[in-house]
Structures are given as C-alpha cells and as structure tokens.
Scaffold this active site. Sequence first.
Site, PDB file in Angstrom:
ATOM      1  N   CYS A   1      -6.439  10.084 -56.198  1.00 53.93           N
ATOM      2  CA  CYS A   1      -5.917  10.098 -54.833  1.00 53.93           C
ATOM      3  C   CYS A   1      -7.101  10.057 -53.869  1.00 53.93           C
ATOM      4  O   CYS A   1      -8.252  10.240 -54.260  1.00 53.93           O
ATOM      5  CB  CYS A   1      -5.095  11.356 -54.567  1.00 53.93           C
ATOM      6  SG  CYS A   1      -3.625  11.542 -55.597  1.00 53.93           S
TER       7      CYS A   1
ATOM      8  N   ARG B   1      -1.730   9.139 -51.905  1.00 51.19           N
ATOM      9  CA  ARG B   1      -1.320   9.719 -53.181  1.00 51.19           C
ATOM     10  C   ARG B   1      -1.094   8.683 -54.270  1.00 51.19           C
ATOM     11  O   ARG B   1      -0.420   7.664 -54.069  1.00 51.19           O
ATOM     12  CB  ARG B   1      -0.027  10.523 -52.994  1.00 51.19           C
ATOM     13  CG  ARG B   1       0.459  11.191 -54.288  1.00 51.19           C
ATOM     14  CD  ARG B   1       1.729  11.974 -54.082  1.00 51.19           C
ATOM     15  NE  ARG B   1       2.105  12.679 -55.310  1.00 51.19           N
ATOM     16  CZ  ARG B   1       3.285  12.568 -55.907  1.00 51.19           C
ATOM     17  NH1 ARG B   1       4.231  11.819 -55.367  1.00 51.19           N
ATOM     18  NH2 ARG B   1       3.544  13.229 -57.017  1.00 51.19           N
ATOM     19  N   LEU B   2      -1.657   8.967 -55.439  1.00 52.33           N
ATOM     20  CA  LEU B   2      -1.297   8.285 -56.677  1.00 52.33           C
ATOM     21  C   LEU B   2      -0.460   9.266 -57.484  1.00 52.33           C
ATOM     22  O   LEU B   2      -0.954  10.310 -57.902  1.00 52.33           O
ATOM     23  CB  LEU B   2      -2.545   7.875 -57.463  1.00 52.33           C
ATOM     24  CG  LEU B   2      -2.287   7.218 -58.822  1.00 52.33           C
ATOM     25  CD1 LEU B   2      -1.561   5.890 -58.652  1.00 52.33           C
ATOM     26  CD2 LEU B   2      -3.598   7.019 -59.578  1.00 52.33           C
TER      27      LEU B   2
ATOM     28  N   ASN C   1      -6.791  15.899 -54.725  1.00 53.60           N
ATOM     29  CA  ASN C   1      -7.085  14.774 -55.606  1.00 53.60           C
ATOM     30  C   ASN C   1      -7.467  15.332 -56.962  1.00 53.60           C
ATOM     31  O   ASN C   1      -8.466  16.046 -57.090  1.00 53.60           O
ATOM     32  CB  ASN C   1      -8.233  13.937 -55.038  1.00 53.60           C
ATOM     33  CG  ASN C   1      -8.715  12.877 -56.014  1.00 53.60           C
ATOM     34  OD1 ASN C   1      -7.947  12.359 -56.821  1.00 53.60           O
ATOM     35  ND2 ASN C   1      -9.989  12.552 -55.938  1.00 53.60           N
TER      36      ASN C   1
ATOM     37  N   ASP D   1       1.434  19.661 -60.027  1.00 52.68           N
ATOM     38  CA  ASP D   1       0.363  20.632 -60.165  1.00 52.68           C
ATOM     39  C   ASP D   1      -0.233  21.043 -58.824  1.00 52.68           C
ATOM     40  O   ASP D   1      -0.824  22.119 -58.703  1.00 52.68           O
ATOM     41  CB  ASP D   1      -0.732  20.108 -61.104  1.00 52.68           C
ATOM     42  CG  ASP D   1      -1.311  18.777 -60.668  1.00 52.68           C
ATOM     43  OD1 ASP D   1      -0.599  18.013 -59.991  1.00 52.68           O
ATOM     44  OD2 ASP D   1      -2.467  18.487 -61.010  1.00 52.68           O
TER      45      ASP D   1
END
Length: 237
Positions: free
Chosen positions: A2, A52-53, A77, A101
């Site tokens: 990210c 965001r990924l 990240n 998470d």
Amino acid sequence: MCGILASVMPCIPPGAGDFTRRLALLRHRGPDGSGVVAVALPWGHVTIGQARLAIVDRRPIPVPFRFPAIGVSLAYNGEVYNWRALRDELDDGIPWETECDAEVVARAWRAWGPSMLDRLNGMWGLVLVDERAGEVFIARDRAGEKPVYWSLVCGALHVASEAKALPGPHAEVACPEMEALEFDCTERTPLAGVHVLPPGTYLRLRSLGDALAPDPVTWWTLPSDETDEYPVGIEGE
C-alpha cells in the site's frame, strides 16, 4: 503493498489539493481504493492518506482506516501474520468492524501502546493518530521491509512510502550507499532534506516540537552473537 502519506502541521492547511496530488503519486502501490482523513489535535493538524492494496480483507474498506469506537485513525502499509491470534487476545466485547489486520494494529495500540510492536510478527510502515491521547505514532518494521520516508518542509513534518510523494523539489546530494548498493539503506537519501526512518524505529509525536525535531526511538535491533546462545552440538557427541 500500500502507499501511505501524512502531514503533521501546526494549523489546518488552506486546501487539500496538494495532498491529494501527492497521494495520487502512490496509487500504483494500492489500486483497490484511496482516501484522506484529517484529524485536529490540541497542538496541531494531521492529514493522513492511503492507497490500498487489499490482501487480508478483500472487501471494499474506506482508507485510511478510522475506528471511532477506540479513537484511532491509521494509514497502514504491510501485513501482520499473527493478526488472528492477536485478535483473539484483544477481543474485549467491542464489535470488530473488519476482517483486517489493520484493525488489530489499531486495537493493539489502544491496549499496549508502543510496546505492541514487540507482539507484531510481520512487516509494516504505519502512521497512527490517537485522537484520545492527542498524539501521532509513526513506526517501521524490524527489518525495514516497508519504506517510510520523511522530510520537514515549511514548518511541517511530511511522511510517505516513497520520497517522490513528499513536498519538493529536493536537490540531489551525495549518497554513498545509493552509489554503491543502489539502495538508500541508512537514514541518508540522495535527496536533500529527505530522510529514511530506520528499520526497527518509531517516532512518537505528542507536541508540535516533537514533529519539528523528529527523534527516532529504536525498539528493535538485530541480536548479536555475543548475547545469543546457540547450540554447539548434539548431546552425546
């Protein structure tokens, strides 16, 4: 991966255009959504952004992460591999909002403060805003797998996953590590005024003075052979 971005300044900026433009430079790191959160603290104004990924929780989730129930906002990240075990430990009856998470990191901060880092097994770069305590916490994982760059420009602290997203321009300067290794592996970079937050360190900002004089705190170092005990052979040999 990210992309994270943050600016810590003494007052509300006149507009969000520059911050949004710089966040767009990180969109290649996170194509699954991006956003900006602004938080007013008693001593300053904090703007955080994230591209965001989606890895752990694939659902669309607004970013940066904001958890009003615990008073924490987070640009994050990385990945914490033991997040499920920590989630079980942190279950305090407050409903969980995600299967991510990042929420575990936010709740770990509320439960343990900076010592939470010792419990996290993974890799991360993060900017956490504690709205209850009025502070900002910026941290990097043990080995520095996730990048965190910072600079001071016009009386404000800026943080980003990539140096190009920091306010500039920045003149080029000598950086022997980059020339030899093609990697800025120390606090120095080939850009004047741009620094790397070292691996295994954090910044804890509780005043504008803290933000304008960043002083990384080492929370983890590589164990040395002199202090570690290693087996010298198999019993009976």
